[in-house]
Design a protein around this motif. Structure first.
Motif, PDB file in Angstrom:
ATOM      1  N   GLU A  65      33.562  28.848  24.415  1.00 17.92           N
ATOM      2  CA  GLU A  65      33.971  28.253  25.897  1.00 17.92           C
ATOM      3  C   GLU A  65      33.169  26.912  25.841  1.00 17.92           C
ATOM      4  O   GLU A  65      33.724  25.920  26.287  1.00 17.92           O
ATOM      5  CB  GLU A  65      33.468  28.676  27.040  1.00 17.92           C
ATOM      6  N   LEU A  82      40.176  24.242  34.664  1.00 19.97           N
ATOM      7  CA  LEU A  82      41.041  25.311  34.358  1.00 19.97           C
ATOM      8  C   LEU A  82      40.481  26.414  33.529  1.00 19.97           C
ATOM      9  O   LEU A  82      40.798  27.490  33.821  1.00 19.97           O
ATOM     10  CB  LEU A  82      42.354  24.634  33.578  1.00 19.97           C
ATOM     11  N   THR A 125      38.052  28.430  35.712  1.00 17.35           N
ATOM     12  CA  THR A 125      39.152  29.155  36.712  1.00 17.35           C
ATOM     13  C   THR A 125      39.678  30.571  35.897  1.00 17.35           C
ATOM     14  O   THR A 125      39.750  31.517  36.372  1.00 17.35           O
ATOM     15  CB  THR A 125      40.326  28.384  37.294  1.00 17.35           C
ATOM     16  N   ALA A 126      40.038  30.166  34.544  1.00 18.93           N
ATOM     17  CA  ALA A 126      40.408  31.321  33.977  1.00 18.93           C
ATOM     18  C   ALA A 126      39.333  32.226  33.612  1.00 18.93           C
ATOM     19  O   ALA A 126      39.643  33.547  33.512  1.00 18.93           O
ATOM     20  CB  ALA A 126      40.858  30.622  32.506  1.00 18.93           C
ATOM     21  N   LYS A 127      38.127  31.795  33.209  1.00 21.20           N
ATOM     22  CA  LYS A 127      36.975  32.783  33.108  1.00 21.20           C
ATOM     23  C   LYS A 127      36.660  33.558  34.389  1.00 21.20           C
ATOM     24  O   LYS A 127      36.372  34.667  34.354  1.00 21.20           O
ATOM     25  CB  LYS A 127      35.715  32.051  32.792  1.00 21.20           C
TER      26      LYS A 127
END
Length: 233
Positions: free
Chosen positions: A168, A186, A189-191
């Protein structure tokens, strides 16, 4: 450059696209007596010749095929001595690429290699190294006191959190270099979405706070590294 690219493409096709798993297993069991070893080498020669599309270049295809044979043999016989099977795999691939590079730039190998090294972006290399293991160790030290207070009732893959953090941070660094700051949002948010079920099932405020602090710290280190890289470049 196009000559090396063709050689590399031929290698990728021969080693990955045209080598079924059963061939690999058969070679590991029978080694030098495996019929698939010789079929594999023949495919490499054929694909290389096909991409070069020049019969006058047959000696390079033959040299690459012969070197591929001995490198693969070395891997097959050394593989059982490694607990981590990724080591012989990457060493094998590195040796293949060195051979391809040497063939492509044989007329000025030393000069080209020196010029290539001089063109390295050492600031970028330093940034990438820092967001890897050093950042993981820094985070472990900073979060050490907190992790002792977290009770986990589930098992995870060994070092999974460490590798996720490194990946990441690498993405964050890439996004900063490309100037795509919105992509970092983004990524966060995905994590958060992937972590939602774990936090919901655990129903632990301490775990939630620990993950939040770790995430912000990880992204913060990557962002600072990215800003410093852009500043000195």
């Amino acid at each position: 450059m196009i000559f090396f690219t063709k050689l590399l493409l031929a290698h990728l096709i021969g080693d990955f696209l045209l080598q079924p798993t059963r061939w690999v297993v058969h070679k590991e069991v029978h080694k030098i007596t495996s019929k698939f070893l010789y079929l594999h080498i023949s495919i490499h020669f054929g694909v290389t010749m096909l991409l070069l599309w020049d019969l006058n270049q047959w000696q390079w295809a033959a040299l690459i095929a012969v070197s591929h044979y001995f490198i693969d043999l070395g891997k097959l016989y050394s593989n059982p001595h490694f607990k981590n099977k990724a080591i012989p795999f990457f060493v094998d691939q590195l040796l293949h690429i060195i051979v391809l590079y040497s063939c492509a730039y044989h007329t000025n190998l030393l000069e080209h290699t020196i010029a290539l090294v001089k063109e390295f972006d050492w600031n970028l290399i330093t940034a990438i190294v820092f967001i890897g293991a050093p950042s993981s160790i820094i985070m472990a030290k900073l979060l050490g006191g907190m992790s002792d207070r977290i009770e986990l009732d589930h098992k995870s893959l060994p070092n999974a959190g460490k590798y996720i953090g490194i990946i990441e941070r690498l993405f964050v660094l890439i996004f900063i270099i490309l100037g795509r700051w919105e992509a970092i949002g983004l990524l966060i948010t995905a994590k958060s979405v992937f972590r939602f079920n774990d936090l919901k099932e655990s129903n632990s405020r301490k775990l939630t706070e620990y993950i939040l602090i770790g995430t912000l710290l990880s992204f913060g280190l990557a962002i600072i590294t990215g800003i410093l890289y852009m500043w000195v470049s």
